[in-house]
Design a protein around this motif. Sequence first.
Motif, short mmCIF file in Angstrom:
data_model
loop_
_atom_site.label_atom_id
_atom_site.label_comp_id
_atom_site.label_asym_id
_atom_site.label_seq_id
_atom_site.Cartn_x
_atom_site.Cartn_y
_atom_site.Cartn_z
N LEU A 1 5.27 29.63 -16.82
CA LEU A 1 6.18 30.47 -15.95
C LEU A 1 5.85 31.84 -16.19
N VAL A 2 6.02 32.82 -15.07
CA VAL A 2 5.71 34.21 -15.23
C VAL A 2 6.97 34.84 -14.82
N LEU A 3 7.24 36.17 -15.16
CA LEU A 3 8.06 37.01 -15.06
C LEU A 3 9.53 36.22 -14.78
N THR A 4 9.80 35.40 -15.80
CA THR A 4 11.11 34.32 -15.74
C THR A 4 12.43 35.44 -16.08
N PRO A 5 13.36 35.26 -15.48
CA PRO A 5 13.69 34.00 -14.52
C PRO A 5 13.56 34.50 -13.13
N GLY A 6 12.80 35.58 -12.71
CA GLY A 6 12.70 36.13 -11.33
C GLY A 6 13.83 37.24 -11.32
N TRP A 7 14.40 37.20 -10.09
CA TRP A 7 15.23 38.33 -9.70
C TRP A 7 16.34 37.55 -8.77
N THR A 8 17.43 37.93 -9.31
CA THR A 8 18.83 37.59 -8.34
C THR A 8 19.97 38.87 -8.60
N ARG B 1 17.24 26.36 -11.74
CA ARG B 1 16.45 26.66 -10.82
C ARG B 1 16.26 25.68 -9.85
N MET B 2 16.33 26.16 -8.59
CA MET B 2 16.30 25.36 -7.24
C MET B 2 14.68 25.56 -6.62
N ALA B 3 14.45 26.87 -6.64
CA ALA B 3 13.18 27.11 -6.10
C ALA B 3 12.03 27.38 -7.05
N ALA B 4 10.85 27.20 -6.58
CA ALA B 4 9.58 27.38 -7.36
C ALA B 4 9.56 28.58 -7.95
N PRO B 5 9.04 28.71 -9.31
CA PRO B 5 9.38 29.94 -9.98
C PRO B 5 7.81 30.57 -9.89
N VAL B 6 7.82 32.06 -10.44
CA VAL B 6 6.46 32.78 -10.20
C VAL B 6 5.57 32.24 -11.19
N ILE C 1 -5.45 38.74 -12.10
CA ILE C 1 -4.85 37.38 -12.18
C ILE C 1 -3.73 37.41 -10.80
N VAL C 2 -3.75 36.61 -10.08
CA VAL C 2 -2.88 36.47 -8.64
C VAL C 2 -1.83 35.97 -9.13
N LEU C 3 -0.55 36.45 -8.76
CA LEU C 3 0.68 36.06 -9.03
C LEU C 3 1.58 35.83 -7.74
N GLY C 4 2.42 34.67 -7.80
CA GLY C 4 3.43 34.69 -6.55
C GLY C 4 4.28 33.58 -6.98
N SER C 5 5.24 33.48 -6.21
CA SER C 5 6.18 32.24 -6.21
C SER C 5 5.45 31.00 -5.80
N ASP C 6 5.32 30.02 -6.51
CA ASP C 6 4.64 28.84 -6.54
C ASP C 6 4.84 27.80 -5.35
N LEU C 7 4.58 28.32 -4.07
CA LEU C 7 5.02 27.71 -2.96
C LEU C 7 3.78 26.84 -2.26
N TYR D 1 5.91 37.04 -1.34
CA TYR D 1 6.90 36.16 -1.53
C TYR D 1 7.02 36.12 -3.28
N LEU D 2 7.27 36.98 -4.24
CA LEU D 2 7.22 36.81 -5.34
C LEU D 2 8.73 37.12 -5.90
N ALA D 3 9.43 36.11 -6.27
CA ALA D 3 10.71 36.15 -6.85
C ALA D 3 11.72 36.43 -5.56
N VAL D 4 11.56 37.31 -4.93
CA VAL D 4 12.32 37.47 -3.60
C VAL D 4 11.41 38.02 -2.52
N PRO D 5 11.84 37.78 -1.34
CA PRO D 5 10.82 38.21 -0.11
C PRO D 5 10.77 39.53 0.11
N GLN D 6 9.88 40.13 -0.86
CA GLN D 6 9.66 41.55 -0.77
C GLN D 6 9.11 42.23 0.58
N ASP D 7 9.20 43.32 0.66
CA ASP D 7 8.67 44.18 1.87
C ASP D 7 7.38 44.67 1.50
#
Length: 942
Positions: free
Chosen positions: A158-165, A297-302, A416-422, A450-456
């Motif tokens: 995992l990367v940038l755990t646990p994401g952003w809430t 965690r319910m959604a795929a991590p980064v 290194i390309v990062l993103g939520s693992d969709l 779409y990395l942790a949250v749907p960014q602009d």
Amino acid sequence: MPAHITSLTVELRTDSPAVATSTPRLSWTVAAESPGWQQAWAELRRGDTVVRLEGRDSVLVDWPFAPLAAGERTTITVRAGSTDGDETPWSEPRALWAAFADEWIARPIALAQPIREAQPVLLRRAFHVDRPVRTATLHWTALGVADASLNGAPVDDLVLTPGWTSYRERLVYETSDVTALVREGENALGISLAGGWYTEEYGVLTAPRRFFGDQPRALAQLRLEFTDGTVQTIATGEPGALWRAHGDGPVVSSGIYAGEHVDARRHPVGWDSPGFDDAGWTAPSVVDMPLPALEARMAAPVREIERMPVRAVSRTASGRVLLDFGQNVVGRLRLRLSGPAGTIVTLRHAEVIEGSFDEGAELALRPLRDAAATDSYTLAGTGDEVFEPRFTFHGFRYADIDGWPGEFDPAAVEAIVLGSDLRRTGWFTSSDPLLDRFHENVVWTLRGNYLAVPQDCPQRDERLGWTGDTQLFAPTAEFLFDCHAFLRSWLRDLALEQRRLGGLVPLFAPDVVPGFSDRGPVAAWGDAIAIVPQVLADSSGDVSVLEEFYPGMRAWADLVLSHRDAEGLWTSGRQLADWLDPNAPPNAPSRGRTDTDIVATAYLVKTVRLTAAIARRLGHGADAARYEAAAAETGRAYLDAFVTASGRMMCDTQTAYAITIDFDLADDPTLRRRLGDRLAFVVRRDGYRIATGLVGTAVIAQALTATGHIDAAERLLFQTEAPSWLYPVTVGATTVWERWDGLRPDGSLNPGAMISFNHVALGSVAAWLHADVAGLSAAEPGYRVVRIAPRPLARLRHARARHETPYGPAESGWERTDAGVRVHAEIPPNTTGAVELPDGRTFEVGAGRHEWTIEPAEAGVAVAPVTLESSMADLADDPAAHRAFFATLATRPNRFIARAVAGNALYTPGRSIRDALVFADRATLDAVAEALASAPDPKGTS
């Protein structure tokens, strides 16, 4: 091949066996060659228990077994039978792991005496294992971002755990199976911790400040279950000085916007392994604070998604090594290097450059605003070293490097390309390379944002979960990737923020800029609380998402209804309106040509009407009746105030007509037709150039298509002059831009303050490519009925869309042949197809592959050649003549004429080309006349 089960999935994650609930719902798909395959029954097996289910349901089927206990592992298989008596064999076993804790005993810990804000910290806990371990499970999270390791090995990828809430109300935790890492004897658990989003300084048109906290904190508990049945739990916050902390590790500082600075000389070798001497380390403090709700965690991590090599190398005018990766990405760099101890290597990142790449170009840093986006690495001097920042990310195509020791080797650097693992679920291809590249840009833009949250946007000092951008892009996102769990997780934060604000939906979630995002309801942005759940329900068939967020929809509907004026319109408050209309001033993006009252009132009707429909579906009859009446009342007021009986809008703009049509605000067929005709007129008047901001762009192609003007939509789509979707592609864009002309034709940056080159909203037109051009969409929620309704474009020879529906792959496409247009479709087993062919035929089909031929249309009316006496409308309708006209003006000595005509031309009947050139000299008029006469015959292409 006989019918067989092709997949068995468990909500909501597809990247892991982990589930966050004790009763996960199950879905399965079937592959069958026999046409019209429909399920009659299914059997689910868990161990020795077999449950038979009668009927067709195969998507989100309720868990039929005893609930899973925390940490339990099991396998599920399924088989199904058809209404024709066909029977599949048992599927391959699907592993499940109940990746949640039955209780939390851990408390947050942090560096006891930090000497600076947002100070990174290393945490370790040594422990002894004296008997065999059956299972070892680590539950861990952070108020910040963290990496966890056990005996020197990472516990997960995992990367940038646990994401952003919304950390004050909700915190996601990870669950990692570490059984294979635990050993008998001495062990060590390590956590490397930085501030990430928790300690970031946020500011949108306000002074930046930290919102959540000044220092990162970690929570972890390691559950050891031994073979003798006993259990031991090791947790942060336990009594005694068992945990140790170190605030002078290799990560000197780290921030989402600023970047990361690492001094490898400070790396304590073996710090997360047994036997390490932690003398000098201190006991961490146990933070006495109310914990937010802890949620598995319910959604795929980064994760790391991909690695990309350097494509080209040059030098900046200032002497830095300049790298081009050929693709605008989101992530960070990974370096392999060696050199003397103390050597500092500095990395900067940007999406575009200023100047020629091979002639001393520099990174274009102005679009980053206050985000430094700079990483640095101080070498330890120990030989071969590897540097990859761990707790930050950047948006970039280009990077420059200062201080590289020795001769630079491009092979030593990769992105290194990062993103939520969709999971990818949607594809589109056509015969036009520019269009396909644009669609690929949409895909890359989603992957990055779409990395942790749907960014602009992923690069500047923002990167927020803007609600408006998300609701506009959601239909495209849900087609291209399995975003259901990802967006549902974000919606939970949005609902929590809304509850805190008493029904007001903020501009973004998490809401980290108080005083900016909570000044009052904003149309199109706040409506995300109703629109995004509906998009999720439509694509998945999951009604529970509507049930979960219905209270927020109702609160929003009541709030906006309370803002109506005496006429029943929404005319108050701060509105972003048709944000980023290309006609708005560069630094006033809300001052577009479409009146804010039109946008606000249109969205009020749309969302209140939607809330009424959802209320009725969920059985809230009284709410439904109240909202239906309110929507109808404001809908009438909208027509009275903004629409004339002849089909003219108060604001004669593309967006005004498009939203009125697409939102079904004019239900009278004659009025709707007139509005569509006027929209097509306005689009031609504007030279078939986009004149819409975020709101209008999402619906203009659909509105034109729905009112019989797909030819105008096609001309808009294939326009290559700015502003247009394809202009950025022609100048090398590899993601979708925030502004239509982020880079001007002369290579200069747009002067506006916001010029992201990786922004999802304007990619929303891809939903039209999927559903209308290729013709694939859901006719019923969850694609239980698949809609096949292609609309062939004259410019294309073929187009095709494919989507992994909950029932399996569906496809719609067409190609031109000597016999006409051949349409093909694939309908998944256990569904049906609703077909609408371009020649007007409609019918239903069963599962399987289908093909139809549409006879060629009769030749159109011949078009007269364009001359100086032709109207500007005639010029707009003839792309070849249009190109010749402006190409000729561009070569004339007086360049002012070309700029003036391009900026001020109105392409309307009755306005001749000669009139538009009233200030041109005779030589220019003669040159234009000759160019028009030499232009190819009109082909209907651009």
